[in-house]
Design an enzyme around this catalytic site. Structure first.
Site, mmCIF file in Angstrom:
data_model
loop_
_atom_site.group_PDB
_atom_site.id
_atom_site.type_symbol
_atom_site.label_atom_id
_atom_site.label_comp_id
_atom_site.label_asym_id
_atom_site.label_seq_id
_atom_site.Cartn_x
_atom_site.Cartn_y
_atom_site.Cartn_z
ATOM 1 C CG ASP A 55 -34.749 -2.578 44.031
ATOM 2 O OD1 ASP A 55 -33.599 -2.405 44.493
ATOM 3 O OD2 ASP A 55 -35.268 -1.809 43.210
ATOM 4 C CG LEU A 56 -36.303 -4.564 50.596
ATOM 5 C CD1 LEU A 56 -36.473 -5.386 51.853
ATOM 6 C CD2 LEU A 56 -37.414 -3.514 50.474
ATOM 7 C CD GLU A 57 -32.413 0.733 45.292
ATOM 8 O OE1 GLU A 57 -31.853 1.849 45.362
ATOM 9 O OE2 GLU A 57 -33.034 0.338 44.283
ATOM 10 C CG ASP A 58 -32.735 2.675 54.211
ATOM 11 O OD1 ASP A 58 -31.848 2.259 54.985
ATOM 12 O OD2 ASP A 58 -33.388 3.713 54.432
#
Length: 201
Positions: A55-58
């Site tokens: 869940d790496l959103e950047d």
């Protein structure tokens, strides 16, 4: 103890990596892959998680090559049953390319079909289109695809649809892709506030 109890009940327990804020996690270089596998491996060894959920959103915090390398090293360490999953927004081509690159090593790809304003029919049509795209363009097996849902109010007024919208979308998608995996709801706390409407429908 919580992990062991859930596993004894037949559940699979994943370690979430990142979130709306990353907590300093970066997976962009070979050195960062090494550090990630070492640190996450220690957590998995201690608590016995069955897999990870990216869940790496950047986009500055990761790239497909490094996340693929980290995922495959964990699979090599813990075996083919180790789960690799991700729940990206449907408009994130970077995660779609990653899914194609992962191939059979990817277990679950559950696009979050919320956080945008849409009527029920529009949302159903978009879900159909996005799932078709994953199968035909990115070559992801339908058994790995999930529909991410939100059906209780929470803090996002434009995010919600009745459970029937997601149910109808799943039925329409399965008419084209019978092996489509299923649907999930975010989050358990919001779902509880809505008196478990998603689970009941």
């Amino acid at each position: 103890a919580d992990v062991a109890t859930a596993q004894a009940e037949g559940r699979t327990v994943l370690l979430a990596i990142g979130g709306a804020t990353s907590g300093g996690i970066r997976v962009t270089t070979p050195a960062q892959v090494d550090a990630f596998v070492t640190s996450v491996g220690a957590i998995i060894d201690r608590y016995g998680f069955d897999g990870i959920d990216w869940d790496l959103e950047d986009l500055r915090l990761w790239n497909a090559q490094s996340v693929t390398a980290a995922s495959r090293r964990l699979i090599a360490r813990y075996g083919d049953s180790f789960v690799i999953s991700v729940a990206p927004g449907p408009g994130r081509p970077e995660w779609k390319q990653w899914a194609k690159q992962m191939g059979e090593d990817l277990d679950l790809f559950g696009m979050q079909f919320y956080e945008y304003p849409a009527t029920g029919p529009q949302r159903i049509a978009d879900i159909e289109r996005r799932i078709d795209e994953m199968v035909t363009t990115y070559r992801v097996d339908p058994t790995k695809l999930l529909i991410g849902a939100m059906n209780a109010s929470g803090s996002c007024a434009t995010c919600t649809s009745p459970p029937s919208v997601y149910r109808d979308a799943l039925l329409r998608v399965r008419a084209r892709h019978p092996a489509m995996r299923g649907a999930y709801v975010w989050s358990a706390a919001i779902e509880a506030d809505g008196e478990w409407a998603f689970a009941k429908d």
